[in-house]
Design an enzyme around this catalytic site. Sequence first.
Site, PDB file in Angstrom:
ATOM      1  N   LYS A 195       0.871  -1.192   0.000  1.00  0.00           N
ATOM      2  CA  LYS A 195       0.000   0.000   0.000  1.00  0.00           C
ATOM      3  C   LYS A 195       0.904   1.237   0.000  1.00  0.00           C
ATOM      4  CE  LYS A 195      -2.744   3.422   1.386  1.00  0.00           C
ATOM      5  NZ  LYS A 195      -1.930   4.528   0.817  1.00  0.00           N
ATOM      6  N   GLU A 270       8.667   2.271  11.216  1.00  0.00           N
ATOM      7  CA  GLU A 270       9.783   3.179  10.903  1.00  0.00           C
ATOM      8  C   GLU A 270       9.173   4.565  10.796  1.00  0.00           C
ATOM      9  OE1 GLU A 270      12.816   2.421  10.873  1.00  0.00           O
ATOM     10  OE2 GLU A 270      12.826   0.244  10.601  1.00  0.00           O
ATOM     11  N   CYS A 304      13.342  11.012   6.376  1.00  0.00           N
ATOM     12  CA  CYS A 304      13.139  10.650   7.785  1.00  0.00           C
ATOM     13  C   CYS A 304      14.405  10.892   8.599  1.00  0.00           C
ATOM     14  CB  CYS A 304      12.697   9.209   7.894  1.00  0.00           C
ATOM     15  SG  CYS A 304      13.768   8.065   7.033  1.00  0.00           S
ATOM     16  N   GLU A 400       8.858  17.448  13.951  1.00  0.00           N
ATOM     17  CA  GLU A 400       9.382  17.122  12.625  1.00  0.00           C
ATOM     18  C   GLU A 400       8.691  17.992  11.571  1.00  0.00           C
ATOM     19  OE1 GLU A 400       8.239  13.395  10.790  1.00  0.00           O
ATOM     20  OE2 GLU A 400      10.304  13.068  10.176  1.00  0.00           O
TER      21      GLU A 400
HETATM   22  P1  NAP Z   1       1.808   9.100   6.756  1.00  0.00           P
HETATM   23  O1  NAP Z   1       0.765  10.147   6.616  1.00  0.00           O
HETATM   24  O2  NAP Z   1       1.935   8.395   8.047  1.00  0.00           O
HETATM   25  O3  NAP Z   1       1.536   8.064   5.585  1.00  0.00           O
HETATM   26  C1  NAP Z   1       2.307   6.887   5.413  1.00  0.00           C
HETATM   27  C2  NAP Z   1       1.450   5.803   4.809  1.00  0.00           C
HETATM   28  O4  NAP Z   1       0.395   5.448   5.717  1.00  0.00           O
HETATM   29  C3  NAP Z   1       0.759   6.223   3.516  1.00  0.00           C
HETATM   30  O5  NAP Z   1       0.702   5.120   2.659  1.00  0.00           O
HETATM   31  C4  NAP Z   1      -0.620   6.593   4.016  1.00  0.00           C
HETATM   32  O6  NAP Z   1      -1.583   6.555   3.008  1.00  0.00           O
HETATM   33  C5  NAP Z   1      -0.844   5.529   5.057  1.00  0.00           C
HETATM   34  N1  NAP Z   1      -1.903   5.821   6.029  1.00  0.00           N
HETATM   35  C6  NAP Z   1      -2.395   7.026   6.420  1.00  0.00           C
HETATM   36  N2  NAP Z   1      -3.378   6.851   7.335  1.00  0.00           N
HETATM   37  C7  NAP Z   1      -3.500   5.518   7.547  1.00  0.00           C
HETATM   38  C8  NAP Z   1      -4.326   4.705   8.377  1.00  0.00           C
HETATM   39  N3  NAP Z   1      -5.253   5.229   9.181  1.00  0.00           N
HETATM   40  N4  NAP Z   1      -4.154   3.384   8.357  1.00  0.00           N
HETATM   41  C9  NAP Z   1      -3.218   2.822   7.555  1.00  0.00           C
HETATM   42  N5  NAP Z   1      -2.425   3.525   6.726  1.00  0.00           N
HETATM   43  C10 NAP Z   1      -2.552   4.858   6.728  1.00  0.00           C
HETATM   44  O7  NAP Z   1       3.239   9.654   6.437  1.00  0.00           O
HETATM   45  P2  NAP Z   1       3.625  10.785   5.412  1.00  0.00           P
HETATM   46  O8  NAP Z   1       3.326  12.089   6.056  1.00  0.00           O
HETATM   47  O9  NAP Z   1       3.045  10.497   4.089  1.00  0.00           O
HETATM   48  O10 NAP Z   1       5.198  10.552   5.322  1.00  0.00           O
HETATM   49  C11 NAP Z   1       6.112  11.295   6.022  1.00  0.00           C
HETATM   50  C12 NAP Z   1       6.478  10.616   7.325  1.00  0.00           C
HETATM   51  O11 NAP Z   1       7.120   9.391   7.081  1.00  0.00           O
HETATM   52  C13 NAP Z   1       7.465  11.424   8.130  1.00  0.00           C
HETATM   53  O12 NAP Z   1       7.096  11.439   9.487  1.00  0.00           O
HETATM   54  C14 NAP Z   1       8.765  10.686   7.953  1.00  0.00           C
HETATM   55  O13 NAP Z   1       9.699  10.894   8.949  1.00  0.00           O
HETATM   56  C15 NAP Z   1       8.302   9.290   7.865  1.00  0.00           C
HETATM   57  N6  NAP Z   1       9.322   8.447   7.211  1.00  0.00           N
HETATM   58  C16 NAP Z   1      10.022   7.548   7.972  1.00  0.00           C
HETATM   59  C17 NAP Z   1      11.012   6.765   7.398  1.00  0.00           C
HETATM   60  C18 NAP Z   1      11.792   5.759   8.219  1.00  0.00           C
HETATM   61  O14 NAP Z   1      12.322   4.840   7.643  1.00  0.00           O
HETATM   62  N7  NAP Z   1      11.878   5.888   9.516  1.00  0.00           N
HETATM   63  C19 NAP Z   1      11.282   6.894   6.037  1.00  0.00           C
HETATM   64  C20 NAP Z   1      10.565   7.821   5.292  1.00  0.00           C
HETATM   65  C21 NAP Z   1       9.578   8.581   5.901  1.00  0.00           C
HETATM   66  P3  NAP Z   1      -2.004   7.944   2.271  1.00  0.00           P
HETATM   67  O15 NAP Z   1      -0.784   8.503   1.684  1.00  0.00           O
HETATM   68  O16 NAP Z   1      -2.941   7.520   1.231  1.00  0.00           O
HETATM   69  O17 NAP Z   1      -2.613   8.805   3.314  1.00  0.00           O
END
Ligand code: NAP
Length: 497
Positions: A195, A270, A304, A400
């Site tokens: 996903k 992560e 991240c 962040e």
């Molecule tokens: P996000 O909003 O948490 O989204 C990540 C994924 O989760 C997307 O596929 C999103 O789908 C999905 N999602 C959202 N709500 C959900 C729910 N209720 N149930 C299941 N899945 C759900 O993260 P983002 O803002 O797109 O990405 C940035 C974040 O990722 C930052 O905090 C960054 O630090 C973190 N990150 C961490 C790493 C690591 O390896 N530690 C690497 C890269 C990024 P949709 O997009 O369709 O909403």
Amino acid sequence: MTTLSLRALETYERPTSPFSPDRVQGLYIAGEWVPARAGRNIESVDPTTQKVITKFSAAGIEDVNDAVAAARRAFLDPSWSDIDPDVRSQWLWRIAELVKRHAEELATLESLDMGGPIGLTRWMMQHVAEVFRHYAGWPTKIYGQTAPSDAAHLNYTLRQPHGVVAAVYAWNGPLLQMSYKAAPALATGNTLILKPAEQASLSTLRFAELLAEVELPPGVVNVVTGLGAEAGEALVTHLDVNKVSFTGSHGVGGHILAASTNNLKRVTLELGGKSPTIVFADADLEAAAAAAAVGFCAGSGQGCVAGSRILVQREVEKEFTDLLLAQMSSAVLGDPFHAETTMGPMASRSHFERVSGYVALAREEGARVLTFGEPPGGSLYLAPTLLVDVTNNMRVVQEEIFGPVAALLPFDTAEEAVALGNDIIYGLAASVWTRDLTTAHLVAARLEAGTVWVNTYGEMSAGSMPFGGFKQSGIGREHGVNVLDAYTETKSVVVRL
Ligand code: NAP
Ligand code: MG
């Protein structure tokens, strides 16, 4: 202060996407491409031009149920579950070769879809291939143990896959994050549902199309694109999903952990970070400044492991800040396909607004905001921005931001640097810059961070080094020799002879 280069902002030889604007890309379930049952679609937008690239299906609960059922059938099918591990190795190796062969096309798609410079996405595709190659070695080396027993017993352990694994990931490096989950999940014999994020689903869809060449049994890899709150939610609450491996935000990660209690899903998280770059007075300041700038500006800060808190020993604060500002001023904001571009746009309008909101908040909180140039109004570009005269308790220093914005704070002693570095809910990464080996190792030992880089920044292994977070940056580790623990159960077999 020099002005940031905006010279490459004009549209530049944009490659075409393999997906035409009037096409709707379906879901990949049981080896077939199918439309979402409710017929709903999502538009994929190029953040550079802000034009629609194509549309893809928005999966609902019924579609997710279909995908989970397909993954379960594939998991139970002898063509996958009873296969010689060497065959599984060959499949993974072929996926690595496939990504290598199609690297340019996949990198192009990610640059179109989320605005990352082509040099960065090209690097990511090579890394994805290396990750699959690394895990191709694992299937034939998954050993159980024989336990000591009396002569009347034979006691041993087996390492067995969980079953159906859901991989949910973010938009800033979609296939890279996918590979960290898919490669170990497949190497250990699980089946998968991918996903991707709604803002950047195209590379995953193309990857799934290309997978036909590898001839995996149908249902071993499935893709459900859609909204996080619908498709993602349906996956992470599904009673027949055994494990969720997630890369994304702190908030959604916590929600997934809470949702996992309905069937005690295994969970790897992560999450985000606010990683310190710690610069001691004796460091190679030029190298540290160059790495610090890359640390929070690469990928326009949407990483991240972004080094978004820069801690500098007070006696070199002025000298280092000048070096850092010089590095920041050499950034080239531009079209991701222009060779000179070092920073593309924010990945989406909503994210641009979120990051801009933090810059406004910095001013309200009393920080001095040092930045270069004004990107054209209406575009989704943000220039590198340094926040000075800050205190560690400000929201812009603690939260962040996920954009090209870093806060700079001075420190006096190594103890103070460690205390400041650790005074945050996150613990994903850190870097330490010093020529003193003792300082380097002592500080590395005391930092609460999953990865500490010493006199370098952001280097990632393709599998050998564990990656993940302390504290609220996550749960569990990807990669490393213990990765099997994250994708298998241990079974004890007690035989009375
Ligand atoms: P996000 O909003 O948490 O989204 C990540 C994924 O989760 C997307 O596929 C999103 O789908 C999905 N999602 C959202 N709500 C959900 C729910 N209720 N149930 C299941 N899945 C759900 O993260 P983002 O803002 O797109 O990405 C940035 C974040 O990722 C930052 O905090 C960054 O630090 C973190 N990150 C961490 C790493 C690591 O390896 N530690 C690497 C890269 C990024 P949709 O997009 O369709 O909403
Ligand atoms: Mg997009």
